[in-house]
Design a protein around this motif. Structure first.
Motif, PDB file in Angstrom:
ATOM      1  N   LYS A 138       0.846  -1.313   0.120  1.00  0.00           N
ATOM      2  CA  LYS A 138       0.077   0.089   0.080  1.00  0.00           C
ATOM      3  C   LYS A 138       0.613   1.227  -0.034  1.00  0.00           C
ATOM      4  CE  LYS A 138      -3.572  -2.437  -0.230  1.00  0.00           C
ATOM      5  NZ  LYS A 138      -4.021  -2.577  -1.556  1.00  0.00           N
ATOM      6  N   ILE A 139       2.151   1.218  -0.032  1.00  0.00           N
ATOM      7  CA  ILE A 139       3.054   2.405   0.161  1.00  0.00           C
ATOM      8  C   ILE A 139       3.402   2.773  -1.309  1.00  0.00           C
ATOM      9  CG2 ILE A 139       5.448   3.042   0.570  1.00  0.00           C
ATOM     10  CD1 ILE A 139       5.344   1.152   2.980  1.00  0.00           C
ATOM     11  N   PHE A 140       2.945   3.915  -1.508  1.00  0.00           N
ATOM     12  CA  PHE A 140       3.326   4.444  -2.885  1.00  0.00           C
ATOM     13  C   PHE A 140       4.709   5.088  -3.068  1.00  0.00           C
ATOM     14  CE2 PHE A 140       3.422   8.349  -5.753  1.00  0.00           C
ATOM     15  CZ  PHE A 140       3.205   7.730  -7.088  1.00  0.00           C
ATOM     16  N   VAL A 141       5.348   4.737  -3.997  1.00  0.00           N
ATOM     17  CA  VAL A 141       6.828   5.261  -4.449  1.00  0.00           C
ATOM     18  C   VAL A 141       6.671   5.878  -5.608  1.00  0.00           C
ATOM     19  CG1 VAL A 141       9.058   4.677  -4.412  1.00  0.00           C
ATOM     20  CG2 VAL A 141       7.599   3.244  -3.067  1.00  0.00           C
ATOM     21  N   ALA A 142       6.849   7.164  -5.582  1.00  0.00           N
ATOM     22  CA  ALA A 142       7.296   8.200  -6.575  1.00  0.00           C
ATOM     23  C   ALA A 142       8.305   7.702  -7.526  1.00  0.00           C
ATOM     24  CB  ALA A 142       7.089   9.498  -6.133  1.00  0.00           C
ATOM     25  N   PRO A 143       8.023   7.943  -8.648  1.00  0.00           N
ATOM     26  CA  PRO A 143       9.192   7.435  -9.481  1.00  0.00           C
ATOM     27  C   PRO A 143      10.289   8.563  -9.562  1.00  0.00           C
ATOM     28  CG  PRO A 143       7.397   8.312 -10.887  1.00  0.00           C
ATOM     29  CD  PRO A 143       6.773   8.092  -9.534  1.00  0.00           C
ATOM     30  N   VAL A 144      11.531   7.918  -9.781  1.00  0.00           N
ATOM     31  CA  VAL A 144      12.634   9.143  -9.607  1.00  0.00           C
ATOM     32  C   VAL A 144      12.527   9.850 -10.725  1.00  0.00           C
ATOM     33  CG1 VAL A 144      15.045   9.419  -9.446  1.00  0.00           C
ATOM     34  CG2 VAL A 144      14.033   7.340  -8.349  1.00  0.00           C
ATOM     35  N   GLN A 145      12.792  11.402 -10.602  1.00  0.00           N
ATOM     36  CA  GLN A 145      12.562  12.258 -11.785  1.00  0.00           C
ATOM     37  C   GLN A 145      14.113  12.664 -11.942  1.00  0.00           C
ATOM     38  OE1 GLN A 145      10.390  13.150 -13.685  1.00  0.00           O
ATOM     39  NE2 GLN A 145      11.026  14.606 -14.797  1.00  0.00           N
ATOM     40  N   ALA A 146      14.563  12.644 -13.177  1.00  0.00           N
ATOM     41  CA  ALA A 146      16.014  12.982 -13.615  1.00  0.00           C
ATOM     42  C   ALA A 146      15.951  14.715 -13.281  1.00  0.00           C
ATOM     43  CB  ALA A 146      16.339  12.595 -15.151  1.00  0.00           C
ATOM     44  N   GLY A 147      17.319  14.762 -12.823  1.00  0.00           N
ATOM     45  CA  GLY A 147      17.571  16.347 -12.448  1.00  0.00           C
ATOM     46  C   GLY A 147      18.169  16.827 -13.743  1.00  0.00           C
ATOM     47  N   ARG A 148      18.078  18.067 -13.956  1.00  0.00           N
ATOM     48  CA  ARG A 148      18.335  18.866 -15.304  1.00  0.00           C
ATOM     49  C   ARG A 148      19.653  18.212 -15.623  1.00  0.00           C
ATOM     50  NH1 ARG A 148      16.994  23.420 -17.363  1.00  0.00           N
ATOM     51  NH2 ARG A 148      19.133  24.240 -17.442  1.00  0.00           N
ATOM     52  N   ASN A 149      20.865  18.418 -14.783  1.00  0.00           N
ATOM     53  CA  ASN A 149      22.184  17.878 -15.207  1.00  0.00           C
ATOM     54  C   ASN A 149      22.626  16.581 -15.011  1.00  0.00           C
ATOM     55  OD1 ASN A 149      22.772  20.750 -15.970  1.00  0.00           O
ATOM     56  ND2 ASN A 149      22.993  21.076 -13.867  1.00  0.00           N
ATOM     57  N   ASP A 150      21.385  15.907 -14.813  1.00  0.00           N
ATOM     58  CA  ASP A 150      21.768  14.346 -14.991  1.00  0.00           C
ATOM     59  C   ASP A 150      21.840  13.781 -16.099  1.00  0.00           C
ATOM     60  OD1 ASP A 150      21.757  14.363 -11.919  1.00  0.00           O
ATOM     61  OD2 ASP A 150      19.698  13.643 -11.913  1.00  0.00           O
ATOM     62  N   PRO A 151      22.489  12.809 -16.522  1.00  0.00           N
ATOM     63  CA  PRO A 151      22.403  11.792 -17.760  1.00  0.00           C
ATOM     64  C   PRO A 151      20.919  11.376 -18.143  1.00  0.00           C
ATOM     65  CG  PRO A 151      24.239  10.886 -16.340  1.00  0.00           C
ATOM     66  CD  PRO A 151      23.493  11.861 -15.587  1.00  0.00           C
ATOM     67  N   CYS A 152      20.703  11.626 -19.114  1.00  0.00           N
ATOM     68  CA  CYS A 152      19.329  11.379 -19.631  1.00  0.00           C
ATOM     69  C   CYS A 152      18.913   9.961 -19.593  1.00  0.00           C
ATOM     70  CB  CYS A 152      19.165  11.582 -21.271  1.00  0.00           C
ATOM     71  SG  CYS A 152      17.572  11.863 -21.808  1.00  0.00           S
ATOM     72  N   PRO A 153      17.915   9.534 -19.029  1.00  0.00           N
ATOM     73  CA  PRO A 153      17.590   8.125 -18.909  1.00  0.00           C
ATOM     74  C   PRO A 153      17.400   7.359 -20.178  1.00  0.00           C
ATOM     75  CG  PRO A 153      15.723   9.889 -17.933  1.00  0.00           C
ATOM     76  CD  PRO A 153      16.827  10.404 -18.365  1.00  0.00           C
ATOM     77  N   CYS A 154      17.244   8.109 -21.010  1.00  0.00           N
ATOM     78  CA  CYS A 154      17.185   7.320 -22.689  1.00  0.00           C
ATOM     79  C   CYS A 154      18.205   6.753 -22.975  1.00  0.00           C
ATOM     80  CB  CYS A 154      16.316   8.315 -23.554  1.00  0.00           C
ATOM     81  SG  CYS A 154      17.787   9.618 -24.294  1.00  0.00           S
ATOM     82  N   GLY A 155      19.500   7.072 -22.396  1.00  0.00           N
ATOM     83  CA  GLY A 155      20.810   6.370 -22.699  1.00  0.00           C
ATOM     84  C   GLY A 155      21.577   7.206 -23.812  1.00  0.00           C
ATOM     85  N   SER A 156      21.056   8.205 -24.046  1.00  0.00           N
ATOM     86  CA  SER A 156      21.819   8.946 -25.240  1.00  0.00           C
ATOM     87  C   SER A 156      23.057   9.545 -24.801  1.00  0.00           C
ATOM     88  CB  SER A 156      21.089  10.170 -25.743  1.00  0.00           C
ATOM     89  OG  SER A 156      20.966  11.149 -24.631  1.00  0.00           O
ATOM     90  N   GLY A 157      23.398   9.609 -23.383  1.00  0.00           N
ATOM     91  CA  GLY A 157      24.622  10.256 -22.980  1.00  0.00           C
ATOM     92  C   GLY A 157      24.642  11.665 -22.773  1.00  0.00           C
TER      93      GLY A 157
END
Length: 168
Positions: A138-157
């Protein structure tokens, strides 16, 4: 009209709050007694016709089908087709007791999952483990949001701000 249709009509057509409270109070006390019998005889599943089982547990057949409705997701051999049940239908109540205990938490039925008869079915440690699993579900865990300067989660680099986050 099928027994299940009668059950739903009976439960939905209560005229006053007092009638509603009285009906469910009576039903829950009967349900508690049925679960006590099931837990005390957990090593041998109840089996027979709907009419015979309802008489054995002290309920009328319509209320017994209502009981089956509440327990339907807790059977080891899958859910019963409640609409097809008649008084002459053969039924076996073969519970998956761990699933039943979890589902009682899901229904917030503390008068059922706190029955002392559980002591002979599941160890206290197992019941605590199931309770912990229920609470964790029953615990909701919010998805981790990438920060502006973090590597893109799509893997482009690229940095997120220069890739997928450009228009955000």
């Amino acid at each position: 009209m099928s027994l299940y249709s009668e059950w739903k009509a009976r439960a939905e057509n209560l005229e006053s709050d007092a009638a509603y409270q009285q009906y469910w109070s009576n039903y829950f006390s009967q349900e508690t007694e049925v679960y006590k019998q099931v837990l005390l005889n957990h090593d041998k599943p109840l089996s027979g016709t709907v009419k015979a089982l309802s008489e054995q547990v002290g309920m009328d057949p319509v209320a017994f089908v209502g009981y089956l409705d509440g327990a339907n997701t807790s059977f080891a051999d899958g859910e019963k087709d409640l609409d097809a049940l008649t008084e002459e239908s053969e039924v076996t109540l073969n519970f998956d007791f761990e699933k039943l205990f979890f589902n009682m938490h899901e229904a917030k039925a503390d008068w059922l999952f706190n029955l002392p008869e559980w002591n002979g079915v599941l160890s206290e440690e197992k019941r605590r483990e199931i309770t912990k699993a229920y609470r964790a579900s029953k615990i909701f865990v919010a998805p981790v949001q990438a920060g502006r300067n973090d590597p893109c989660p799509c893997g482009s680099g690229k940095k997120y701000k220069n890739c997928c986050g450009r228009n955000k």
